[in-house]
Enzyme design. Structure first.
Site, PDB file in Angstrom:
ATOM      1  N   HIS A  83       6.191 -14.348  -5.094  1.00 22.97           N
ATOM      2  CA  HIS A  83       5.596 -14.796  -6.284  1.00 22.97           C
ATOM      3  C   HIS A  83       6.079 -16.208  -6.476  1.00 22.97           C
ATOM      4  O   HIS A  83       7.361 -16.663  -5.989  1.00 22.97           O
ATOM      5  CB  HIS A  83       5.922 -13.785  -7.237  1.00 22.97           C
ATOM      6  CG  HIS A  83       5.167 -14.262  -8.586  1.00 22.97           C
ATOM      7  ND1 HIS A  83       5.602 -15.418  -9.332  1.00 22.97           N
ATOM      8  CD2 HIS A  83       4.122 -13.661  -9.066  1.00 22.97           C
ATOM      9  CE1 HIS A  83       4.478 -15.230 -10.338  1.00 22.97           C
ATOM     10  NE2 HIS A  83       3.724 -14.580 -10.128  1.00 22.97           N
ATOM     11  N   GLU A 155      -2.668 -17.322  -5.586  1.00 28.34           N
ATOM     12  CA  GLU A 155      -2.202 -17.485  -6.727  1.00 28.34           C
ATOM     13  C   GLU A 155      -1.943 -19.069  -6.881  1.00 28.34           C
ATOM     14  O   GLU A 155      -0.686 -19.487  -6.851  1.00 28.34           O
ATOM     15  CB  GLU A 155      -0.940 -16.916  -7.242  1.00 28.34           C
ATOM     16  CG  GLU A 155      -1.264 -15.314  -7.297  1.00 28.34           C
ATOM     17  CD  GLU A 155      -0.484 -14.716  -8.406  1.00 28.34           C
ATOM     18  OE1 GLU A 155      -1.036 -13.988  -9.409  1.00 28.34           O
ATOM     19  OE2 GLU A 155       0.942 -14.838  -8.410  1.00 28.34           O
ATOM     20  N   GLY A 161      -0.363 -18.471 -15.871  1.00 22.93           N
ATOM     21  CA  GLY A 161       0.366 -18.434 -17.127  1.00 22.93           C
ATOM     22  C   GLY A 161      -0.340 -20.020 -17.790  1.00 22.93           C
ATOM     23  O   GLY A 161       0.471 -20.127 -18.852  1.00 22.93           O
ATOM     24  N   SER A 202      -4.089 -16.709 -14.656  1.00 24.48           N
ATOM     25  CA  SER A 202      -4.916 -16.613 -15.818  1.00 24.48           C
ATOM     26  C   SER A 202      -6.223 -15.589 -15.805  1.00 24.48           C
ATOM     27  O   SER A 202      -7.028 -16.302 -16.368  1.00 24.48           O
ATOM     28  CB  SER A 202      -5.119 -18.128 -16.200  1.00 24.48           C
ATOM     29  OG  SER A 202      -3.902 -18.907 -16.489  1.00 24.48           O
ATOM     30  N   GLY A 223      -0.931 -11.200 -14.741  1.00 23.62           N
ATOM     31  CA  GLY A 223       0.409 -11.286 -15.247  1.00 23.62           C
ATOM     32  C   GLY A 223       0.124 -10.973 -16.846  1.00 23.62           C
ATOM     33  O   GLY A 223       0.233 -10.001 -17.495  1.00 23.62           O
ATOM     34  N   GLY A 224      -0.067 -12.127 -17.511  1.00 26.10           N
ATOM     35  CA  GLY A 224      -0.100 -12.136 -19.128  1.00 26.10           C
ATOM     36  C   GLY A 224      -1.039 -11.204 -19.814  1.00 26.10           C
ATOM     37  O   GLY A 224      -0.619  -9.989 -20.482  1.00 26.10           O
TER      38      GLY A 224
HETATM   39  P1  PGA Z   1      -1.055 -14.868 -15.202  1.00 24.81           P
HETATM   40  O1  PGA Z   1       0.175 -14.550 -14.170  1.00 24.81           O
HETATM   41  O2  PGA Z   1      -2.173 -13.895 -15.049  1.00 24.81           O
HETATM   42  O3  PGA Z   1      -0.412 -14.662 -16.778  1.00 24.81           O
HETATM   43  O4  PGA Z   1      -1.502 -16.198 -14.864  1.00 24.81           O
HETATM   44  C1  PGA Z   1      -0.073 -14.295 -12.909  1.00 24.81           C
HETATM   45  C2  PGA Z   1       1.017 -13.865 -12.095  1.00 24.81           C
HETATM   46  O5  PGA Z   1       2.054 -14.298 -12.791  1.00 24.81           O
HETATM   47  O6  PGA Z   1       1.042 -13.707 -10.950  1.00 24.81           O
END
Ligand code: PGA
Length: 241
Positions: A83, A155, A161, A202, A223-224
């Protein structure tokens, strides 16, 4: 590093039953290490998989604070590797991700290997170079059969994020040209097509369908939005074909 064990249990208690009702989608939760055992127990007998967010590559030994592949495999089927936060803050490199991917194979785990360019790399037009290098380096030395079973997550670091997701079209192009293509050169077209590729960065209930509608994107690494029951459920529901 979100939620205590009790908070995590409450989250899973809230989403688990509804999540189980969504059929035809592979669903995996990857809680922090502390919460893995209690949440694995909660999910026993459901169709929801469980994974860790990282692990060490060595089988066992004097690596204080680390978690070995065999320890993860006792409770999990999946493990996230490489990650961008591990790469940025904890010294993870393509080389260590490769060692961990080999270790995942040996421990019969399904690795979810993350790749993606930073904002500076994106802005200087280096996406192709960076992502294909990460794929080649992180996934070298494997066998085509194992590669067919792995998951790769694209990603873009600038999208994680930030609320600034990539577009479905751009992400799909990266997946086709800089993830599946190098994999086809390394392991053959069959394995490259069999790899499940996720988009992450995101992802929300509002934009998930745009990614899931692409030819080469098979799912999302969330993630979030996974920290809120309704947001996560709307993403999972959008994945139903
Ligand atoms: P996010 O995070 O969906 O909050 O952008 C993705 C991740 O941490 O892999």
């Amino acid at each position: 590093m979100n939620k205590t064990v009790n908070e995590g249990r409450a989250l899973v208690a809230g989403m688990g039953p509804v999540l189980s009702e969504v059929r035809g989608v592979e669903k995996v939760l990857c809680p922090p290490f502390m919460a893995l055992l209690p949440i694995a127990a909660m999910l026993a007998g459901t169709d929801i998989g469980i994974g860790a967010q990282d692990m060490h590559w060595a089988e066992k030994g004097a690596f204080t604070g680390e978690v070995a592949p065999g320890m993860v495999a006792e409770f999990c089927k999946y493990v996230i590797l490489g990650h961008s936060e591990r790469r940025t803050y904890f010294g993870e490199t393509d080389e260590t991700v490769n060692k961990k991917t080999v270790a995942a194979r040996n421990a019969h785990l399904v690795p979810i290997v993350c790749v993606g360019e930073t904002l500076a790399e994106y802005e200087s037009g280096k996406t192709a170079e960076v992502v294909s290098r990460q794929v080649r380096e992180c996934l070298k030395g494997l066998d085509p059969e194992f590669v067919s079973t792995i998951v790769v997550a694209y990603e873009p670091v600038w999208a994680i994020g930030t609320g600034r997701a990539s577009t479905g079209e751009n992400a799909n192009k990266v997946v086709c040209d800089f993830i599946r293509k190098p994999l086809a050169e390394m392991y053959g077209e069959g394995s490259a097509q069999a790899v499940r590729v996720l988009y992450g960065g995101s992802v929300t209930g509002a934009n998930a369908a745009e990614f899931f509608g692409q030819t080469d994107i098979d799912g999302a690494l969330v993630g979030g939005a996974s920290l809120k029951v309704d947001d996560f459920l709307s993403i999972v529901k959008a994945a139903v074909k």
